[in-house]
Design a protein around this motif. Structure first.
Motif, mmCIF file in Angstrom:
data_model
loop_
_atom_site.group_PDB
_atom_site.id
_atom_site.type_symbol
_atom_site.label_atom_id
_atom_site.label_comp_id
_atom_site.label_asym_id
_atom_site.label_seq_id
_atom_site.Cartn_x
_atom_site.Cartn_y
_atom_site.Cartn_z
ATOM 1 N N GLU A 147 44.212 38.461 40.825
ATOM 2 C CA GLU A 147 43.453 37.766 40.318
ATOM 3 C C GLU A 147 44.679 37.915 38.763
ATOM 4 O O GLU A 147 44.466 36.584 38.113
ATOM 5 C CB GLU A 147 42.701 38.116 39.329
ATOM 6 N N PHE A 148 45.231 38.705 38.293
ATOM 7 C CA PHE A 148 45.302 38.539 37.077
ATOM 8 C C PHE A 148 47.520 38.670 36.806
ATOM 9 O O PHE A 148 47.572 38.688 36.014
ATOM 10 C CB PHE A 148 45.378 40.169 36.443
ATOM 11 N N ARG B 261 36.201 37.481 34.954
ATOM 12 C CA ARG B 261 37.697 36.673 36.455
ATOM 13 C C ARG B 261 37.340 38.986 36.727
ATOM 14 O O ARG B 261 37.934 39.145 38.199
ATOM 15 C CB ARG B 261 38.576 37.259 35.648
ATOM 16 N N HIS C 83 35.557 41.900 41.101
ATOM 17 C CA HIS C 83 36.936 43.391 41.665
ATOM 18 C C HIS C 83 35.980 44.592 41.839
ATOM 19 O O HIS C 83 37.013 44.889 42.467
ATOM 20 C CB HIS C 83 37.889 42.456 41.258
ATOM 21 N N ALA D 71 37.685 36.981 30.754
ATOM 22 C CA ALA D 71 39.037 37.725 30.863
ATOM 23 C C ALA D 71 38.216 38.889 31.548
ATOM 24 O O ALA D 71 37.978 39.322 33.589
ATOM 25 C CB ALA D 71 39.234 39.007 29.953
#
Length: 203
Positions: A164-165, A72, A76, A69
């Motif tokens: 992304e999430f 990911r 950013h 996690a």
């Protein structure tokens, strides 16, 4: 009369005041001691009573614990925020639920028509961001109340984190916050604060 010599007019004792504000700092390093789900639940159980517009409570918290996690998230973040985020015991992505109005019949029952006031998405998003930002402030103080330190970060691509999430478009990322116990060299020198005279006016 300075804050140090003024009569103590606050209901909280001095130790609690210091824990929440005077001695609290933004953490840049953390120990590897974990932040438990029980601690997170205790923090939320405290801060959920903070006021929000329509009692809408739009803040949503996504906890990133696994290395996958974190991987990911890291692209950013600004380069200066990556290392401390990769090593923090807990990372929280703080977002606004832009469809919070769907829960208003439950959360604002004395105004059953409130959900219909927010059918316009732009108006609803503005309200969601406003109240979720208030709740982030409560959350920061709640983390400190648990004896933990927070490292809130605005240095990230919010649109990228949202994609992304939260790809369904229901949530918008507002802030990333590292949480844990401060590690060695965690603090920088405290920056100046404005005085009451700088901030408060009376008419």
């Amino acid at each position: 009369m300075t804050a140090a010599t003024a009569p103590d007019l606050l209901a909280l004792d001095r130790a609690a005041q210091d824990l929440l504000f005077r001695a609290a700092r933004t953490a840049n390093t953390f120990t590897d001691e974990p932040v438990t789900d029980a601690e997170v639940a205790a923090i939320h159980d405290l801060i959920r009573y903070g006021p929000t517009a329509y009692n809408g409570q739009p803040l949503r918290v996504l906890l990133l614990r696994s290395a996958a996690a974190r991987a990911r998230l890291l692209p950013h973040l600004s380069s200066s925020n990556r290392a401390k985020t990769a090593s923090a015991p807990l990372v929280a992505v703080l977002a606004a639920d832009v469809d919070f109005h769907e829960r208003l019949p439950e959360l604002y029952p004395h105004r059953p028509q409130a959900r219909d006031w927010l059918t316009d998405r732009a108006t609803r998003v503005e309200q969601a961001r406003f109240s979720a930002t208030l709740q982030i402030g409560y959350l920061l103080v709640g983390v400190r109340a648990a004896g933990l330190a927070a490292g809130p970060m605005a240095g990230f691509d919010a649109a990228g984190v949202t994609r992304e999430f939260f790809p369904d478009g229901r949530h918008e990322a507002l802030l990333v916050m590292n949480v844990g116990r401060p590690g060695p060299g965690s603090w920088r020198d405290r920056l100046p604060r404005l005085t009451t005279g700088d901030v408060v006016r009376t008419l």
